[in-house]
Design a protein around this motif. Structure first.
Motif, mmCIF file in Angstrom:
data_model
loop_
_atom_site.group_PDB
_atom_site.id
_atom_site.type_symbol
_atom_site.label_atom_id
_atom_site.label_comp_id
_atom_site.label_asym_id
_atom_site.label_seq_id
_atom_site.Cartn_x
_atom_site.Cartn_y
_atom_site.Cartn_z
ATOM 1 N N LYS A 1 -8.474 22.420 -14.723
ATOM 2 C CA LYS A 1 -7.899 21.186 -14.198
ATOM 3 C C LYS A 1 -8.024 20.096 -15.270
ATOM 4 O O LYS A 1 -9.117 19.817 -15.753
ATOM 5 N N ILE A 2 -6.906 19.478 -15.634
ATOM 6 C CA ILE A 2 -6.893 18.516 -16.736
ATOM 7 C C ILE A 2 -7.358 17.140 -16.270
ATOM 8 O O ILE A 2 -6.944 16.646 -15.228
ATOM 9 N N LYS A 3 -8.245 16.547 -17.071
ATOM 10 C CA LYS A 3 -8.715 15.192 -16.788
ATOM 11 C C LYS A 3 -8.216 14.215 -17.850
ATOM 12 O O LYS A 3 -7.773 13.124 -17.531
ATOM 13 N N GLY B 1 -1.541 5.459 -6.438
ATOM 14 C CA GLY B 1 -2.214 4.902 -7.606
ATOM 15 C C GLY B 1 -1.612 5.355 -8.917
ATOM 16 O O GLY B 1 -0.970 6.397 -9.013
ATOM 17 N N VAL B 2 -1.817 4.518 -9.965
ATOM 18 C CA VAL B 2 -1.315 4.807 -11.315
ATOM 19 C C VAL B 2 -2.464 5.403 -12.130
ATOM 20 O O VAL B 2 -3.555 4.842 -12.171
ATOM 21 N N HIS B 3 -2.211 6.535 -12.797
ATOM 22 C CA HIS B 3 -3.275 7.222 -13.540
ATOM 23 C C HIS B 3 -2.972 7.396 -15.015
ATOM 24 O O HIS B 3 -3.867 7.742 -15.789
ATOM 25 N N GLY B 4 -1.705 7.194 -15.432
ATOM 26 C CA GLY B 4 -1.364 7.356 -16.840
ATOM 27 C C GLY B 4 -0.372 6.300 -17.282
ATOM 28 O O GLY B 4 0.515 5.909 -16.514
ATOM 29 N N LEU B 5 -0.541 5.813 -18.529
ATOM 30 C CA LEU B 5 0.375 4.809 -19.085
ATOM 31 C C LEU B 5 0.556 5.076 -20.576
ATOM 32 O O LEU B 5 -0.392 5.447 -21.266
ATOM 33 N N LYS C 1 1.136 18.183 -8.771
ATOM 34 C CA LYS C 1 -0.109 17.475 -8.445
ATOM 35 C C LYS C 1 -0.210 16.195 -9.272
ATOM 36 O O LYS C 1 0.573 15.953 -10.188
ATOM 37 N N ASN C 2 -1.218 15.393 -8.955
ATOM 38 C CA ASN C 2 -1.509 14.136 -9.624
ATOM 39 C C ASN C 2 -1.397 14.241 -11.151
ATOM 40 O O ASN C 2 -2.076 15.040 -11.776
ATOM 41 N N VAL C 3 -0.530 13.419 -11.740
ATOM 42 C CA VAL C 3 -0.386 13.383 -13.204
ATOM 43 C C VAL C 3 -1.388 12.362 -13.740
ATOM 44 O O VAL C 3 -1.208 11.153 -13.598
ATOM 45 N N CYS C 4 -2.475 12.885 -14.335
ATOM 46 C CA CYS C 4 -3.608 12.016 -14.649
ATOM 47 C C CYS C 4 -3.651 11.557 -16.095
ATOM 48 O O CYS C 4 -4.516 10.757 -16.456
ATOM 49 N N ALA C 5 -2.754 12.063 -16.964
ATOM 50 C CA ALA C 5 -2.800 11.650 -18.369
ATOM 51 C C ALA C 5 -1.422 11.742 -19.001
ATOM 52 O O ALA C 5 -0.636 12.636 -18.684
ATOM 53 N N LEU C 6 -1.137 10.784 -19.905
ATOM 54 C CA LEU C 6 0.134 10.756 -20.639
ATOM 55 C C LEU C 6 -0.134 10.566 -22.119
ATOM 56 O O LEU C 6 -1.108 9.914 -22.512
ATOM 57 N N SER C 7 0.762 11.132 -22.942
ATOM 58 C CA SER C 7 0.719 10.890 -24.382
ATOM 59 C C SER C 7 2.161 10.861 -24.880
ATOM 60 O O SER C 7 3.055 11.414 -24.237
ATOM 61 N N PHE C 8 2.380 10.218 -26.025
ATOM 62 C CA PHE C 8 3.742 10.087 -26.552
ATOM 63 C C PHE C 8 3.783 10.527 -28.006
ATOM 64 O O PHE C 8 2.914 10.172 -28.809
ATOM 65 N N LEU C 9 4.803 11.326 -28.334
ATOM 66 C CA LEU C 9 5.008 11.778 -29.712
ATOM 67 C C LEU C 9 6.312 11.202 -30.226
ATOM 68 O O LEU C 9 7.365 11.398 -29.610
ATOM 69 N N GLU C 10 6.272 10.511 -31.355
ATOM 70 C CA GLU C 10 7.467 9.868 -31.915
ATOM 71 C C GLU C 10 8.457 10.938 -32.359
ATOM 72 O O GLU C 10 9.448 11.187 -31.702
ATOM 73 N N GLY C 11 8.217 11.640 -33.443
ATOM 74 C CA GLY C 11 9.005 12.779 -33.906
ATOM 75 C C GLY C 11 10.513 12.603 -33.885
ATOM 76 O O GLY C 11 11.050 11.516 -33.734
ATOM 77 N N GLY D 1 -0.122 15.541 -18.386
ATOM 78 C CA GLY D 1 -1.057 16.550 -17.900
ATOM 79 C C GLY D 1 -1.441 16.265 -16.465
ATOM 80 O O GLY D 1 -1.700 15.115 -16.098
ATOM 81 N N SER D 2 -1.465 17.311 -15.646
ATOM 82 C CA SER D 2 -1.773 17.112 -14.227
ATOM 83 C C SER D 2 -3.055 17.821 -13.825
ATOM 84 O O SER D 2 -3.562 18.703 -14.528
ATOM 85 N N TYR D 3 -3.529 17.445 -12.671
ATOM 86 C CA TYR D 3 -4.806 17.917 -12.142
ATOM 87 C C TYR D 3 -4.875 19.439 -12.045
ATOM 88 O O TYR D 3 -5.933 20.034 -12.169
ATOM 89 N N ASP D 4 -3.714 20.110 -11.865
ATOM 90 C CA ASP D 4 -3.711 21.567 -11.689
ATOM 91 C C ASP D 4 -3.605 22.331 -13.012
ATOM 92 O O ASP D 4 -3.355 23.535 -13.012
ATOM 93 N N GLY D 5 -3.802 21.654 -14.137
ATOM 94 C CA GLY D 5 -3.838 22.345 -15.420
ATOM 95 C C GLY D 5 -2.495 22.562 -16.068
ATOM 96 O O GLY D 5 -2.358 23.408 -16.954
#
Length: 610
Positions: free
Chosen positions: A370-372, A581-585, A326-336, A344-348
């Motif tokens: 569902k993740i926002k 549409g773009v939802h995460g960067l 499903k729609n990937v609505c959020a992104l995060s980056f870890l250096e490590g 994270g996607s709409y379906d949790g």
């Protein structure tokens, strides 16, 4: 300039209680599968080698290569078949309205001149065969009274077509032009899949009655069946023949795949090997699709995971390909140690990706939230959803451990972490903001205006809150108290996103009226404006690690990258980054930006100076 470096593909769309169809081209060792309005072309030898065709107007159900591998026919839920080239940017050859309802399967004739499609239709129009270049019908397909789930073309002359469906029937047609020959009603439940052997001498049907029946390819007489000894204990959803026609692969709702030896005369099938698929044993591990291509045995689970087994070494552990559905609505980056992207996607579902490698694990929110929004640091993942809760998962602990969560009373609109104070989280709701310290509510402030976005500074001493009215409210944070310091007015639409720069000297904001603005934090003056190059609402923005660039992503499918030291007109534009549409960067380094969107895919783009 921006060039596509990697695509982390979405998983196939699946449906509980129904098989799905994946197909491939043995020559290129690529497979085709569908998700939403996209057809995914994926190389089994190089899983990160992914192409996407997104020209359908409705969700796509099936896609198949032509026998010569030069064309692909794909069909959707509206009954339309599109035929397009595998080269030259997928040029469209033809488009035909074939059925009045959803198409469930299609196949090319061995000479590549005809296509048969089946599915749902009005009256008794469940199957149609037509010429690939003109769309002219080549036969009548009577005999079915309900939805036809699968069809197959005999791969050798004389041509025959066999169909099966929800009326428990397996029907056989002579041609061309094709006409009804005979019907079998030996299954006692939905017949989910039917396939001819590569030499056309036999075909097999599999059903929700847990049986597999084998027929003569010329006369359609039943000649044998799969042994019930060690057989499937659940509905059989799909079947695929080995290239030499001596074995078959089946998958079932009992969460197993089985390799069967078929006797030379087709009178019997005995289990050679049962492939237990890795997983937790839950509903998502039911197997709904399969393909035997060259040395690869591919199985697809209800959760969208594809397992790849080696036909020449069935004892070898499978490799897995996984992703979002499903729609990937959020992104995060870890250096490590390993550069890791979290999505994270709409379906949790939260998926971990390692740059250059692909999926390295996934976390399913236990309550199905569902993740926002999603934010993370080296210790934890913080997410919010549509269930009024903010959840925390500790990264270094067992993935199966349940997430901690706190109910914030209304649906979170945005959340951000104070980079230098990991336990501090700012959450915005429609009427105000909530400050969480170690997931405990430190303060809850009703601001008296409709809140749409927020951000907290890395030192935890300042917050910016955006409103429906397009204003930016700057607050100082002291202990558990928020004090308004200034109100900035520049936007002409509701604020959609706010982010501080990594060096904390600037912040950027964007709105629903397609404009972005970069501000100087100390003077609170506009540092870069005229960022008005999107044609629709801006959903997300991200800063490069050195704070020299800001990227914006929009409903218009584009990503635009601006350099702070240059005028906005000298931007880099990535068009059609994501269908829908773009939802995460997020930036992973100063020259790589990663995007996600409604097409459930994640893409890494390499930036080079203009």
């Amino acid at each position: 300039m921006a060039t596509l470096a990697e695509t982390y593909a979405c998983a196939p769309s699946t449906e509980r209680g129904r098989g799905i169809l994946i197909s491939g081209d043995p020559k290129s060792n690529s497979i085709l599968y569908c998700n939403g309005r996209s057809v995914l072309i994926r190389n089994l030898d190089r899983p990160l080698d992914v192409s996407v065709y997104g020209e359908h107007g409705y969700p796509v159900t099936v896609a198949r290569y032509s026998p010569n591998g030069e064309w692909i026919a794909s069909a959707d839920v509206s009954g339309v078949v599109r035929i397009w080239g595998t080269h030259n940017e997928y040029v469209l050859k033809n488009e035909f309205k074939v059925l009045s309802g959803r198409i469930d399967d299609l196949q090319w004739s061995p000479d590549g001149l005809r296509i048969v499609a089946c599915g749902d239709g009005k009256g008794k129009s469940f199957v149609r065969a037509f010429m690939w270049d003109s769309g002219t019908s080549v036969g009548d397909f009577d005999g079915h009274s309900r939805r036809v789930l699968c069809c197959a073309f005999k791969p050798t002359r004389p041509f025959r077509i066999v169909t099966c469906g929800e009326d428990f029937l397996v029907n056989f047609y002579d041609g061309p032009p094709f006409k009804f020959n005979s019907s079998h009603r030996e299954h006692s439940n939905f017949v989910n899949c039917v396939r001819f052997s590569p030499d056309g001498s036999k075909f097999i049907s599999v059903s929700s009655d847990k049986k597999g029946l084998i027929y003569d390819g010329k006369s359609a007489e039943k000649i044998g069946e799969l042994s019930s000894q060690d057989g499937h204990k659940g509905s059989i959803y799909a079947v695929s023949w080995s290239p030499d026609g001596k074995q078959i692969l089946t998958v079932s709702a009992d969460k197993t795949a089985k390799v069967w030896d078929i006797s030379g005369d087709g009178s019997a099938g005995k289990v050679k090997k049962t492939l237990a698929c890795p997983g937790s044993g839950g509903v998502d591990d039911m197997l709904v699709g399969c393909l035997w291509q060259n040395d690869h045995l591919v199985t697809v689970s209800l959760g969208g995971t594809m397992n790849l087994y080696s036909a020449s070494d069935l004892d070898k552990s499978p490799s897995s390909l996984s992703g979002h559905m499903k729609n990937v609505c959020a992104l995060s980056f870890l250096e490590g140690n390993q550069k890791m992207i979290l999505s994270g996607s709409y379906d949790g579902l939260i998926v971990k990706w390692v740059l250059g490698v692909g999926c390295s694990g996934k976390l399913q929110m236990k309550d199905g939230a569902k993740i926002k929004c999603l934010a993370a640091n080296e210790q934890q993942i913080i997410s919010s959803g549509f269930d009024n809760k903010v959840s925390r998962i500790h990264l270094n602990e067992d993935d199966s451990k349940a997430a901690e969560n706190v109910d914030v009373g209304s649906q979170p609109k945005d959340l951000s972490l104070a980079a230098n104070i990991p336990e501090l989280t700012l959450v915005s709701t429609e009427c105000g903001v909530i400050l969480l310290n170690s997931l405990k509510v430190a303060c809850n402030v009703n601001l008296g205006f409709t809140v749409t976005a927020s951000a907290i500074a890395s030192d935890g001493k300042e917050a910016i809150v955006g409103g429906q009215d397009g204003k930016l409210h700057i607050f100082s944070i002291s202990g558990n108290t928020l004090t308004e310091e200034a109100v900035l007015e520049k936007h002409r639409g509701p604020i959609s996103v706010i982010r501080y720069s990594p060096d904390a000297s600037m912040f950027a904001s964007a709105d629903g009226n397609r404009e972005a603005v970069v501000w100087d934090r100390a003077s609170r003056q506009v540092k870069l404006n005229n960022m008005l190059f999107h044609t629709a609402r801006i959903n997300c923005l991200a800063w490069s690690p050195d704070s020299s660039m800001v990227a914006t992503g929009s409903v218009d499918t584009c990503v635009i990258i601006y350099e702070i030291a240059k005028p906005a007109s000298s931007r880099i534009t990535i068009r059609n980054a994501h269908l829908g549409g773009v939802h995460g960067l997020v930036f992973t380094d100063d020259s790589t930006v990663v995007s996600s969107g409604e097409d459930a895919c994640i893409r890494a783009w390499k930036l080079t100076p203009q």
